[in-house]
Design an enzyme around this catalytic site. Structure first.
Site, PDB file in Angstrom:
ATOM      1  CB  CYS A  84       6.001 -11.668 -25.001  1.00 14.91           C
ATOM      2  SG  CYS A  84       4.489 -12.108 -25.834  1.00 14.91           S
ATOM      3  NE  ARG A 128      -0.330 -14.463 -32.320  1.00 17.24           N
ATOM      4  CZ  ARG A 128       0.045 -15.205 -31.287  1.00 17.24           C
ATOM      5  NH1 ARG A 128      -0.673 -16.240 -30.933  1.00 17.24           N
ATOM      6  NH2 ARG A 128       1.127 -14.924 -30.607  1.00 17.24           N
ATOM      7  CG  HIS A 136       8.458  -9.488 -28.847  1.00 13.35           C
ATOM      8  ND1 HIS A 136       9.054 -10.599 -28.331  1.00 13.35           N
ATOM      9  CD2 HIS A 136       7.126  -9.724 -28.807  1.00 13.35           C
ATOM     10  CE1 HIS A 136       8.104 -11.473 -27.994  1.00 13.35           C
ATOM     11  NE2 HIS A 136       6.932 -10.966 -28.267  1.00 13.35           N
TER      12      HIS A 136
HETATM   13  N1  GLN Z   1       2.376 -17.673 -26.238  1.00 10.69           N
HETATM   14  C1  GLN Z   1       2.169 -16.400 -25.768  1.00 10.69           C
HETATM   15  C2  GLN Z   1       1.022 -15.635 -26.425  1.00 10.69           C
HETATM   16  O1  GLN Z   1       0.742 -15.789 -27.612  1.00 10.69           O
HETATM   17  C3  GLN Z   1       3.488 -15.645 -25.890  1.00 10.69           C
HETATM   18  C4  GLN Z   1       3.863 -15.253 -27.279  1.00 10.69           C
HETATM   19  C5  GLN Z   1       5.092 -14.398 -27.345  1.00 10.69           C
HETATM   20  O2  GLN Z   1       6.001 -14.504 -26.523  1.00 10.69           O
HETATM   21  N2  GLN Z   1       5.151 -13.567 -28.374  1.00 10.69           N
HETATM   22  O3  GLN Z   1       0.386 -14.892 -25.706  1.00 10.69           O
END
Ligand code: GLN
Length: 246
Positions: free
Chosen positions: A98, A132, A197
């Site tokens: 990520c 998101r 993750h």
């Molecule tokens: N900041 C990045 C995003 O939101 C990475 C987030 C993350 O590592 N979960 O895309």
């Protein structure tokens, strides 16, 4: 392989900054699966400013982090670009998740329009979107010619678009790189990038073992690994896949 003969060096880069959703579980899984086979492991936790020559390492792990944390480590990472590039070209095994994944590409543009420069080691860019992308994911990828389904959890605003580089796999459930083109992650030489993750490796021992084998191969060592009792992981994966693919 004889017990205690081999020592693999694992580099956990920015463990204090990049550790979202239990990402450090990836390092723990890698280490334990080595140790259970008598492969010794040294873990080097490298924080901002700590010296490290990546070419001496066998496995590099970069976890995920929020935009704020990415900002904090981007400059430090930039200072390491040449060493990291040399190691990547030399076949260093890397897993980047990520936020760590995003900074190996050209840039990450936040929702506010702030551009965090990436290392440009891999051909992709990332731009944040309003919604998101959150949830469980199933990805199909190829490991040594075999189709393997891996599961994990994603939570990112960034949409990654690949240039001349292969994806890590194909999204069966979830968003993956951008929610549009069905790709997930990126793959270049022995660099594996993913939005999963989860943590990814404890849930997907086949992938973990592949990353161990690649590290052994790079050292010219026998890469065949003794099988482990993965019944628990298998059942957990089956339950997850059944629920998600229904
Ligand atoms: N900041 C990045 C995003 O939101 C990475 C987030 C993350 O590592 N979960 O895309």
């Amino acid at each position: 392989m004889q017990k205690g003969k081999v020592v693999l060096k694992v580099c956990h880069l920015y463990p204090d900054l990049l550790n979202l959703y239990g990402d450090r579980g990836n390092v723990m899984a890698y280490v334990r699966r080595c140790q259970w086979r008598g492969i010794e492991v040294e873990v080097h936790r490298i924080n901002l400013g700590d010296p490290v020559d990546f070419r001496e390492m066998d496995f590099l792990f970069l976890g995920g982090g929020s935009d704020r944390e990415q900002n904090l480590m981007a400059k430090d990472l930039e200072n390491r670009r040449e060493l990291l590039q040399a190691a990547v070209e030399d076949g260093l095994v890397v897993l980047a998740i990520c936020g760590g994944y995003q900074l190996l590409g050209k840039y990450y543009r936040t929702l506010e329009g702030h551009v965090i420069p990436g290392l440009g080691l891999l051909d992709f860019y990332t731009e944040a979107g309003r919604e998101r992308m959150i949830g469980n994911v199933v990805v199909e990828l190829e490991i040594e010619g075999e189709h393997v389904r891996v599961t994990g959890f994603e939570n990112h605003a960034g949409r990654t678009f690949l240039g001349q580089i292969s994806p890590l796999g194909r999204v069966l459930v979830g968003y993956g790189n951008n929610g549009e083109d069905g790709t997930e992650g990126a793959r270049y030489k022995n660099v594996f990038c993913s939005y999963l993750h989860g943590p990814l490796l404890p849930k997907n021992p086949r992938l973990t073992d592949h990353l161990i084998s690649l590290a052994l191969m790079r050292r010219g060592l026998p890469a065949e690994l003794a099988p482990l009792d993965d019944r628990l992981e298998r059942v957990a994966a089956e339950v997850m896949l059944k629920r998600l693919l229904m």
